[in-house]
Design a protein around this motif. Structure first.
Motif, mmCIF file in Angstrom:
data_model
loop_
_atom_site.group_PDB
_atom_site.id
_atom_site.type_symbol
_atom_site.label_atom_id
_atom_site.label_comp_id
_atom_site.label_asym_id
_atom_site.label_seq_id
_atom_site.Cartn_x
_atom_site.Cartn_y
_atom_site.Cartn_z
ATOM 1 N N ILE A 64 -35.209 0.521 -0.137
ATOM 2 C CA ILE A 64 -34.592 1.828 0.007
ATOM 3 C C ILE A 64 -33.119 1.607 0.366
ATOM 4 N N PRO A 65 -32.193 1.892 -0.551
ATOM 5 C CA PRO A 65 -30.771 1.758 -0.214
ATOM 6 C C PRO A 65 -30.322 2.964 0.612
ATOM 7 N N VAL A 66 -29.431 2.707 1.550
ATOM 8 C CA VAL A 66 -28.848 3.753 2.380
ATOM 9 C C VAL A 66 -27.332 3.608 2.280
ATOM 10 N N THR A 67 -26.660 4.714 1.964
ATOM 11 C CA THR A 67 -25.200 4.713 1.842
ATOM 12 C C THR A 67 -24.598 5.523 2.977
ATOM 13 N N VAL A 68 -23.606 4.940 3.638
ATOM 14 C CA VAL A 68 -22.884 5.591 4.726
ATOM 15 C C VAL A 68 -21.451 5.774 4.253
ATOM 16 N N THR A 69 -20.988 7.035 4.178
ATOM 17 C CA THR A 69 -19.635 7.338 3.707
ATOM 18 C C THR A 69 -18.818 7.934 4.848
ATOM 19 N N ASN A 70 -17.692 7.312 5.155
ATOM 20 C CA ASN A 70 -16.830 7.794 6.234
ATOM 21 C C ASN A 70 -16.150 9.088 5.817
ATOM 22 N N GLN A 71 -16.262 10.112 6.646
ATOM 23 C CA GLN A 71 -15.638 11.405 6.377
ATOM 24 C C GLN A 71 -14.566 11.746 7.402
ATOM 25 N N GLY A 72 -14.194 10.773 8.227
ATOM 26 C CA GLY A 72 -13.207 11.012 9.273
ATOM 27 C C GLY A 72 -12.150 9.930 9.281
ATOM 28 N N ALA A 73 -11.589 9.694 10.462
ATOM 29 C CA ALA A 73 -10.556 8.667 10.632
ATOM 30 C C ALA A 73 -11.160 7.285 10.402
ATOM 31 N N ALA A 99 -32.550 -13.247 7.356
ATOM 32 C CA ALA A 99 -31.679 -13.978 6.430
ATOM 33 C C ALA A 99 -30.307 -13.326 6.278
ATOM 34 N N ALA A 100 -30.159 -12.101 6.768
ATOM 35 C CA ALA A 100 -28.887 -11.382 6.616
ATOM 36 C C ALA A 100 -27.951 -11.707 7.767
ATOM 37 N N GLN A 101 -26.661 -11.632 7.485
ATOM 38 C CA GLN A 101 -25.653 -11.870 8.509
ATOM 39 C C GLN A 101 -24.741 -10.658 8.558
ATOM 40 N N ALA A 102 -24.654 -10.047 9.729
ATOM 41 C CA ALA A 102 -23.799 -8.868 9.892
ATOM 42 C C ALA A 102 -22.335 -9.268 9.747
ATOM 43 N N GLN A 103 -21.568 -8.362 9.154
ATOM 44 C CA GLN A 103 -20.125 -8.557 9.039
ATOM 45 C C GLN A 103 -19.443 -7.287 9.520
ATOM 46 N N LYS A 104 -18.254 -7.425 10.034
ATOM 47 C CA LYS A 104 -17.491 -6.265 10.500
ATOM 48 C C LYS A 104 -16.788 -5.655 9.297
ATOM 49 N N LEU A 105 -17.070 -4.366 9.052
ATOM 50 C CA LEU A 105 -16.437 -3.649 7.948
ATOM 51 C C LEU A 105 -15.611 -2.499 8.491
ATOM 52 N N THR A 106 -14.418 -2.344 7.955
ATOM 53 C CA THR A 106 -13.570 -1.210 8.296
ATOM 54 C C THR A 106 -13.630 -0.226 7.143
ATOM 55 N N LEU A 107 -13.940 1.028 7.478
ATOM 56 C CA LEU A 107 -14.054 2.070 6.465
ATOM 57 C C LEU A 107 -12.925 3.087 6.636
ATOM 58 N N ALA A 108 -12.097 3.200 5.619
ATOM 59 C CA ALA A 108 -11.097 4.256 5.591
ATOM 60 C C ALA A 108 -11.810 5.556 5.232
ATOM 61 N N GLU A 109 -11.159 6.670 5.424
ATOM 62 C CA GLU A 109 -11.763 7.949 5.059
ATOM 63 C C GLU A 109 -12.115 7.948 3.573
ATOM 64 N N GLY A 110 -13.336 8.367 3.264
ATOM 65 C CA GLY A 110 -13.795 8.443 1.880
ATOM 66 C C GLY A 110 -14.412 7.164 1.346
ATOM 67 N N THR A 111 -14.394 6.070 2.105
ATOM 68 C CA THR A 111 -15.006 4.828 1.629
ATOM 69 C C THR A 111 -16.413 4.690 2.203
#
Length: 175
Positions: A64-73, A99-111
């Motif tokens: 089940i894919p889950v998409t998170v879209t930034n709508q703010g700052a 087996a997964a490794q977390a990474q730090k992601l920066t999301l601009a508005e709309g990404t």
């Protein structure tokens, strides 16, 4: 004449230093270049669950894919999402994919970023299954959760009654 040359040279040096200080320090890989960016919070993102590759029969694996879209700052996702399954009064936490490794992601508005919930389908009404009806999703650094309908069938339970399921790390969506 020499004083004029030195003044122009000093001004050019100052301008070059100023431009260097203003240049972006990031390398385009989602790192925030050392600047503090707030953690993404559910109140400022859109969350879409699916469409899924549901497991059709007991013992099959579904994704089940889950998409998170930034709508703010601009905000960051630093760690794994939290996922819980609910069936009536019973709830269970889905563990992180080993087996997964977390990474730090920066999301601009709309990404957006995505992660995947992988599960093994159980038998409806069986003692070794959780007849899940809802999934609760949370973001790292935010204590809030948001619930969604779970229409992908029962989830098999492993040792200790833990769902035979895992949650993957966030991945940058799109380009």
């Amino acid at each position: 004449m020499r004083a004029t040359s030195l003044t122009v040279g000093s001004a050019a040096l100052a301008a070059a230093l100023l431009l260097t200080a203003c240049a972006g320090g990031g390398d385009g890989d989602g790192d925030d270049g050392g600047q503090d960016t707030s953690a993404c919070v559910l109140d400022e993102v859109g969350v879409e669950v699916g469409p899924a590759n549901a497991a059709p029969l007991a013992g099959d694996t579904g994704n089940i894919p889950v998409t998170v879209t930034n709508q703010g700052a601009e905000c960051t996702l630093d760690g794994f999402p939290t996922v819980g399954l609910q069936a009536d009064a019973t709830s269970a936490t889905v563990t992180e994919d080993e087996a997964a490794q977390a990474q730090k992601l920066t999301l601009a508005e709309g990404t957006a970023a995505t992660f995947t919930i992988t599960y093994v389908r159980g038998e409806a009404g069986a003692g070794g299954s959780l007849d899940a009806t809802r999934v609760k999703i949370g973001l790292p650094g935010d204590s809030a959760t948001r619930g969604f309908a779970w229409s992908y069938g029962p989830v098999a339970l492993g040792a200790g009654g833990v769902p035979d399921a895992s949650v993957g790390a966030f991945q940058q969506a799109g380009d």
